[in-house]
Write a protein that holds these residues in place. Sequence first.
Motif, PDB file in Angstrom:
ATOM      1  N   PHE A  39      -2.399  -1.669   4.963  1.00 15.20           N
ATOM      2  CA  PHE A  39      -1.202  -1.964   5.752  1.00 15.20           C
ATOM      3  C   PHE A  39      -0.063  -2.545   4.909  1.00 15.20           C
ATOM      4  O   PHE A  39       1.062  -2.641   5.384  1.00 15.20           O
ATOM      5  CB  PHE A  39      -1.542  -2.918   6.911  1.00 15.20           C
ATOM      6  N   THR A  40      -0.376  -2.917   3.671  1.00 14.24           N
ATOM      7  CA  THR A  40       0.701  -3.390   2.794  1.00 14.24           C
ATOM      8  C   THR A  40       1.740  -2.291   2.609  1.00 14.24           C
ATOM      9  O   THR A  40       2.926  -2.564   2.409  1.00 14.24           O
ATOM     10  CB  THR A  40       0.103  -3.831   1.441  1.00 14.24           C
ATOM     11  N   ASN A  41       1.288  -1.047   2.729  1.00 13.15           N
ATOM     12  CA  ASN A  41       2.225   0.076   2.609  1.00 13.15           C
ATOM     13  C   ASN A  41       3.218   0.159   3.764  1.00 13.15           C
ATOM     14  O   ASN A  41       4.216   0.877   3.671  1.00 13.15           O
ATOM     15  CB  ASN A  41       1.453   1.400   2.539  1.00 13.15           C
ATOM     16  N   LEU A  42       2.913  -0.540   4.867  1.00 14.12           N
ATOM     17  CA  LEU A  42       3.814  -0.449   6.032  1.00 14.12           C
ATOM     18  C   LEU A  42       5.228  -0.876   5.646  1.00 14.12           C
ATOM     19  O   LEU A  42       6.198  -0.221   6.015  1.00 14.12           O
ATOM     20  CB  LEU A  42       3.302  -1.332   7.182  1.00 14.12           C
ATOM     21  N   ALA A  43       5.343  -1.994   4.928  1.00 11.58           N
ATOM     22  CA  ALA A  43       6.665  -2.452   4.508  1.00 11.58           C
ATOM     23  C   ALA A  43       6.870  -2.034   3.058  1.00 11.58           C
ATOM     24  O   ALA A  43       6.447  -2.717   2.143  1.00 11.58           O
ATOM     25  CB  ALA A  43       6.785  -3.962   4.658  1.00 11.58           C
ATOM     26  N   SER A  44       7.457  -0.866   2.886  1.00  8.67           N
ATOM     27  CA  SER A  44       7.744  -0.346   1.545  1.00  8.67           C
ATOM     28  C   SER A  44       9.254  -0.304   1.401  1.00  8.67           C
ATOM     29  O   SER A  44       9.915   0.450   2.095  1.00  8.67           O
ATOM     30  CB  SER A  44       7.182   1.067   1.372  1.00  8.67           C
TER      31      SER A  44
END
Lengths: 416, 310
Positions: free
Chosen positions: B56-61
């Motif tokens: 989910f770290t990829n959610l805020a890219s």
Amino acid sequence: MNKMNQTSQMMTGNLAAAWGARLADVDYIPGFPITPQTEIVETLSKWCDSGEVNARFVTLDSEHSMMTAAGAAAATGARVFTATSSQGLLHAFEVLYTVAGWRVPFVLVNVSRALASPITLEPDHNDVLAARDSGFLQIHAETCQEVLDSILMAYRIAEDPRVCLPAMVNLDGFYLSFTREPVIVPDPQAVKTFLPPFRPAHLGFKGSAPRALGPAVFGGSVYSYFRHQMHLAAMNGLQVHEEAAVEFERLFGRRYGLVEAYKLDDAEDVLVMTNAFASKGKAAVDAARAEGKRVGLLRLRVIRPWPAEAIRQALQGRRAVAVLDQNLAPGQGGILYQEIAACLYHGAQRPRALCSFIGGLGGKNISEGEFRSVFEQTAEAGARGTGIGPVLLYTEGEHREMEQLQYLAHDLKTGK
Amino acid sequence: MTWEPHIFKELHQIPREEHVFPGTPLCAGCGGLESLRLASKVLGSRVVYINAAGCFTNLASFPFTPLDASWLYTTMGSAPAGAQGVRDALDVLIAKGRLPKDEDVKVVVLAGDGSTYDMALSSTSGAITRKLDFYYFCYDNEAYGNTGVQLSPSTPYGARTTTSPCSVQHPAGSTQEKKDIFEIWRAHRPPYMATVSPRFPLDLEEKFARAADYPGPKLFLAFAACPTGWLFDPAYTPDVARLAVECGIWPLKEAINGEVTHTYVPKRRPVEEYLKLQGRFRHLFEPARQEEAIKHIQDRVDSYWEKVKA
């Protein structure tokens, strides 16, 4: 303002650090105990309970968590103070980089203690210097007064919109942390003038205005942009420090430089030191001068940003310079020696010799004899025109003691 | 006594408003994202998500986020401590009049099973012990997914991952039993905790709505069917999520102040039906059936539910 009326009281470096946080009117103190820092969090926790400090004190489950909570609270818009030491600083290591990247200003006091293994309690600077590339600003203090004053300066510099980075103030375990010295506690009203309330426009989480902090980036160019920004902001810290130093002197009558020059005016050889052991170095300079030697001492105070120009100014034209590192990079030598060498390279009037000495590891004393030897070897190197080192300071007496301990360990093991 | 929803009894009662928008970089068919989408319908947008390293770290890219809420990425091992810092700072700023009360936000940790079950356990335990008022949302896909599906402490017996391959020494793949994080949390006696599945949306919404009445630590373990890691077609995410519950493998339950209630008691179809849908269990059936391994999984499930009945 009231410079003349200021009275001093005896306090340890740890108490002076707690006073720094108290006068800075902090909002939040995440804590975790570790020797020799513990007195700081004990004091602040008492003051928060009694209402003398209007802040919330919380004991976290580790320094890793503590540093995360500190950065997260600063990201929410609170003025945050925290403190650690040694293994604790290293346990929090990835968080140092993370919160510096958030560009959140807060102040962390590190009470230097040598690193395991072997595990020990007394100071050297491998802990704080390991964090030199984290993005935190670093101020290294020599006296208890300087600990308190540097914390106030650190908040002002860290919170300046040109900087916006967390800052670390370093004091030596035992030699400062547990040593009482006379300290003037600045007038809280004057501190309010020096350090206006923390009201960052670029931080905070509000229901009506969502904001993302610390998002992932993909691709080196985006990453590089943010990292370059951190570097440029840290470099702004040099100018911001000077402005803060002028204002600090105006209000409190004490002036702090990026570096401190001790008897440098006519010195042909210069000893470079940091932190509390610089006091020993200054005494050694006095002793050498009494014998007719023209020596002086340069104390590095602001380590990040690195005050290259101030260091060049202080060292150019000298016959020889000795960097006495109270740290050791195994397989390399002294950490500060390398940085000094790099910043002198382009100077027109480089010192003829640059020498590297390693001393004071794990709080080991540096004797008068060792200082004398440092000055002698440095003078010879200057006359010769080639530097030496790293020289690992260790006296014959210490060596004999160590041999006795080894005999004991051997006899206990073999039963002889 | 059967568990009854009080608020969400019909699907049309679920808010239509979205807070997780399309266009995320997550995999097609991500079951974790479906749970988050449903959860956010109750949580709303006045939220700050405290993220730990994971999928989910990829959610805020940068410069995008699919959320209309705030976001703070921390580390893999300390998101609950990040929640502590944010919650404490919000409280202090509100108390000192520097933040209007109506600007307050809910603090929600968003972490995968790798962080939740192992690396952040100290940080989590600390936050629960300190009675921190926060939500903990774990999207549990039973592996280190973002790094390419390695064994995590949540990986169940018999699953194949890239670090628990099916081999001559270990023909069943993973030989460990899935760590019981629910019971580890429960030992701390937090006021509210629940497991959820996106295929049981009323159950999920009801739990998030009920949790709001309990200040303090609130755990949500969300079943996150993972087509990429579990090796099935993304179209089957709903079936995998449904069968996990219907076979009894993913019990839906809540615990209020430590007291457990199963919110749905399945008739329990054979676990085979669930296992066979996924490539990570395929070696249990081909080229030869590993009867012992399949029976082991079934026995574990049966024994769990026998204890529930007792």
